[in-house]
Design a protein around this motif. Structure first.
Motif, mmCIF file in Angstrom:
data_model
loop_
_atom_site.group_PDB
_atom_site.id
_atom_site.type_symbol
_atom_site.label_atom_id
_atom_site.label_comp_id
_atom_site.label_asym_id
_atom_site.label_seq_id
_atom_site.Cartn_x
_atom_site.Cartn_y
_atom_site.Cartn_z
ATOM 1 N N GLU A 226 -14.496 -3.471 4.169
ATOM 2 C CA GLU A 226 -13.046 -3.990 3.104
ATOM 3 C C GLU A 226 -12.002 -4.305 4.185
ATOM 4 N N THR A 227 -10.928 -5.432 4.146
ATOM 5 C CA THR A 227 -9.528 -5.051 3.969
ATOM 6 C C THR A 227 -9.340 -4.617 2.781
ATOM 7 N N ARG A 228 -8.265 -4.833 2.703
ATOM 8 C CA ARG A 228 -7.299 -4.367 0.955
ATOM 9 C C ARG A 228 -5.828 -5.274 0.940
ATOM 10 N N LEU A 229 -6.403 -6.421 0.094
ATOM 11 C CA LEU A 229 -4.821 -7.303 -0.270
ATOM 12 C C LEU A 229 -3.636 -6.911 -1.203
ATOM 13 N N ILE A 230 -2.688 -6.989 -0.871
ATOM 14 C CA ILE A 230 -1.588 -6.019 -2.139
ATOM 15 C C ILE A 230 -0.880 -7.134 -2.027
ATOM 16 N N TYR A 231 -0.814 -7.175 -3.425
ATOM 17 C CA TYR A 231 -0.170 -8.205 -4.184
ATOM 18 C C TYR A 231 0.985 -7.933 -4.836
ATOM 19 N N ALA A 232 1.768 -9.105 -5.189
ATOM 20 C CA ALA A 232 2.878 -8.872 -5.949
ATOM 21 C C ALA A 232 3.077 -10.096 -6.893
ATOM 22 N N ASN B 111 -8.964 1.733 4.662
ATOM 23 C CA ASN B 111 -8.721 3.804 4.187
ATOM 24 C C ASN B 111 -7.487 3.676 3.925
ATOM 25 N N ILE B 112 -6.049 2.915 3.963
ATOM 26 C CA ILE B 112 -4.856 3.284 4.006
ATOM 27 C C ILE B 112 -5.765 3.021 2.417
ATOM 28 N N ILE B 113 -4.721 4.024 2.337
ATOM 29 C CA ILE B 113 -4.655 4.327 0.061
ATOM 30 C C ILE B 113 -3.834 3.756 -0.152
ATOM 31 N N ASP B 114 -3.532 3.089 -1.521
ATOM 32 C CA ASP B 114 -2.508 2.740 -1.895
ATOM 33 C C ASP B 114 -1.094 2.975 -2.170
ATOM 34 N N VAL B 115 -1.434 4.659 -2.467
ATOM 35 C CA VAL B 115 -0.129 5.432 -2.857
ATOM 36 C C VAL B 115 0.853 5.580 -1.361
ATOM 37 N N THR B 116 0.216 5.275 -0.599
ATOM 38 C CA THR B 116 1.009 4.887 0.953
ATOM 39 C C THR B 116 1.829 3.534 1.198
ATOM 40 N N THR B 117 1.337 2.137 0.828
ATOM 41 C CA THR B 117 1.588 1.151 0.689
ATOM 42 C C THR B 117 3.140 0.956 -0.090
ATOM 43 N N ASN C 106 -15.973 -7.611 3.728
ATOM 44 C CA ASN C 106 -16.383 -8.477 5.241
ATOM 45 C C ASN C 106 -16.443 -8.044 6.517
ATOM 46 N N ALA C 107 -17.283 -9.086 7.343
ATOM 47 C CA ALA C 107 -18.206 -8.145 8.038
ATOM 48 C C ALA C 107 -17.551 -8.483 9.543
ATOM 49 N N THR C 108 -16.504 -8.551 9.376
ATOM 50 C CA THR C 108 -15.678 -9.117 10.806
ATOM 51 C C THR C 108 -15.213 -7.884 11.866
ATOM 52 N N LYS C 109 -14.997 -8.162 12.949
ATOM 53 C CA LYS C 109 -14.607 -7.090 13.565
ATOM 54 C C LYS C 109 -12.817 -6.601 14.176
ATOM 55 N N MET C 110 -12.612 -6.812 12.834
ATOM 56 C CA MET C 110 -10.705 -6.753 12.637
ATOM 57 C C MET C 110 -10.732 -5.361 12.931
ATOM 58 N N GLU C 111 -9.289 -5.119 13.333
ATOM 59 C CA GLU C 111 -8.755 -3.572 13.098
ATOM 60 C C GLU C 111 -9.169 -3.050 11.266
ATOM 61 N N VAL C 112 -8.747 -4.031 10.326
ATOM 62 C CA VAL C 112 -7.938 -3.646 9.374
ATOM 63 C C VAL C 112 -9.271 -3.545 8.057
ATOM 64 N N PRO D 232 2.839 -15.496 -7.517
ATOM 65 C CA PRO D 232 2.386 -14.744 -6.454
ATOM 66 C C PRO D 232 3.980 -14.547 -5.849
ATOM 67 N N VAL D 233 4.057 -13.890 -5.429
ATOM 68 C CA VAL D 233 5.859 -13.947 -4.685
ATOM 69 C C VAL D 233 5.299 -13.336 -3.256
ATOM 70 N N TYR D 234 4.503 -12.679 -3.283
ATOM 71 C CA TYR D 234 4.192 -12.240 -2.158
ATOM 72 C C TYR D 234 2.779 -10.876 -1.905
ATOM 73 N N PHE D 235 2.286 -11.325 -0.193
ATOM 74 C CA PHE D 235 1.163 -10.556 0.023
ATOM 75 C C PHE D 235 1.137 -9.618 0.954
ATOM 76 N N ARG D 236 0.363 -8.715 1.083
ATOM 77 C CA ARG D 236 0.042 -8.090 3.135
ATOM 78 C C ARG D 236 -1.292 -8.068 3.099
ATOM 79 N N HIS D 237 -1.772 -7.845 4.363
ATOM 80 C CA HIS D 237 -3.722 -6.979 4.229
ATOM 81 C C HIS D 237 -3.002 -5.429 5.241
ATOM 82 N N VAL D 238 -3.450 -5.060 4.538
ATOM 83 C CA VAL D 238 -3.686 -3.906 5.044
ATOM 84 C C VAL D 238 -4.933 -2.446 5.930
#
Length: 308
Positions: free
Chosen positions: A223-229, A246-252, A204-210, A237-243
């Motif tokens: 881009e922004t990353r969406l995490i799904y469970a 530049n935060i790598i998957d392994v830390t989430t 996306n081209a938005t000016k959000m921190e994420v 789907p039971v859960y999602f959040r955005h991060v």
């Protein structure tokens, strides 16, 4: 100097008065007022709720329509306008969708989340499912000619009412209430079981921190990353959040598991992608007595040992 800007919409042409102003090297339009719908562009005749039918030009501003001007017949006799269809409705798609949703255990969650505006919510839901990618501008016209009008007769879909509803729908309390009802409908008091966890990028081209630069599998994106469970057995789907991307998957993974636990979703098995594999995450899964399956990236030492 002010000037008139015309905009073409599905139901006709509209106009507004603007003025150009310079902001550094950029020239922007400064909004002055709306003229409403264009009745006669050449003659400068417009119509809106505040002023009715009127004449406007930049030099003289708002004035009455000259008595010599011949109004279109439809404006002289409003009763001649086409009536809304009452007997001919698009039936099949909405009927099937309604029958399907009524058989799902999460259907009640939609009815409970905003009980005083259920008809509006369900009409918007049906419109979005059946008209993916089509602007909400057309929802009222669609509603008038669709079986949804019979299913949810109290829906308020005029432009202003719909905007107010969307603000209400975006409130955090509404979202929390929906997910509480939704998860209760899926699991009752037993909690979740096996889940699949993965993330995906949303460029996306938005000016959000994420919204950040990312390097995922060697591909550079903003881009922004969406995490799904997702439930392993039902696919729901039971859960999602955005991060931030530049935060790598392994830390989430730890945060994801902790938040799932707060929602009382018990996990006995997790299937995670290679991006989540690291010693700390594996220890976390072992400590939580969560069975897991994970794909190993080919650059991992363990992968090379197993393959060799």
């Amino acid at each position: 100097m002010p000037y008139i800007v015309y905009t073409k919409r599905a139901d006709g042409d509209y106009a507004r008065v603007v003025e150009s102003e310079r902001d550094g090297k950029t020239v922007k339009q400064k909004y002055i007022c709306s003229l409403g719908r264009v009745v006669d562009r050449t003659a400068g005749i417009f119509k809106n709720r505040k002023n009715g039918i009127f004449h406007y030009d930049i030099e003289n501003g708002f004035t009455k329509v000259s008595s010599d001007y011949e109004l279109p017949e439809v404006l002289k006799h409003p009763s001649n306008t086409v009536e809304t269809e009452k007997l001919i409705l698009d039936f099949g798609s909405s009927f099937i969708l309604n029958e399907y949703l009524k058989r799902q255990n999460f259907y009640e969650a939609f009815l409970k989340v905003i009980p005083e505006e259920t008809d509006t919510l369900m009409s918007c839901l049906f419109y979005r499912i059946q008209n993916s990618g089509r602007a909400s501008l057309y929802i009222e016209d669609w509603y008038q000619g669709n079986y949804v009008r019979e299913l949810f007769p109290k829906a308020k879909l005029s432009s202003q009412r719909l905007s107010e509803f969307m603000v209400r729908l975006g409130e955090e309390s509404v979202q929390r209430r929906f997910f509480r009802y939704y998860l209760e409908a899926l699991y009752g008091e037993t909690g979740g079981r096996g889940i699949l966890i993965d993330s995906t990028g949303v460029p996306n081209a938005t000016k959000m921190e994420v919204t950040q630069l990312s390097n995922h599998n060697g591909e550079i994106n903003v881009e922004t990353r969406l995490i799904y469970a997702v439930d392993r057995n039902t696919g729901m789907p039971v859960y999602f959040r955005h991060v931030a991307s530049n935060i790598i998957d392994v830390t989430t993974l730890r945060t994801t598991l902790a938040e799932l636990e707060q929602y009382k979703i018990k996990i006995d098995c997790a299937i995670v992608d290679a991006g989540y594999y690291c010693e700390d995450n594996i220890e976390e899964l072992y400590e939580g007595e969560v069975h897991f399956i994970s794909r190993l990236a080919p650059n991992r030492k363990l992968y090379k040992q197993v393959v060799s």
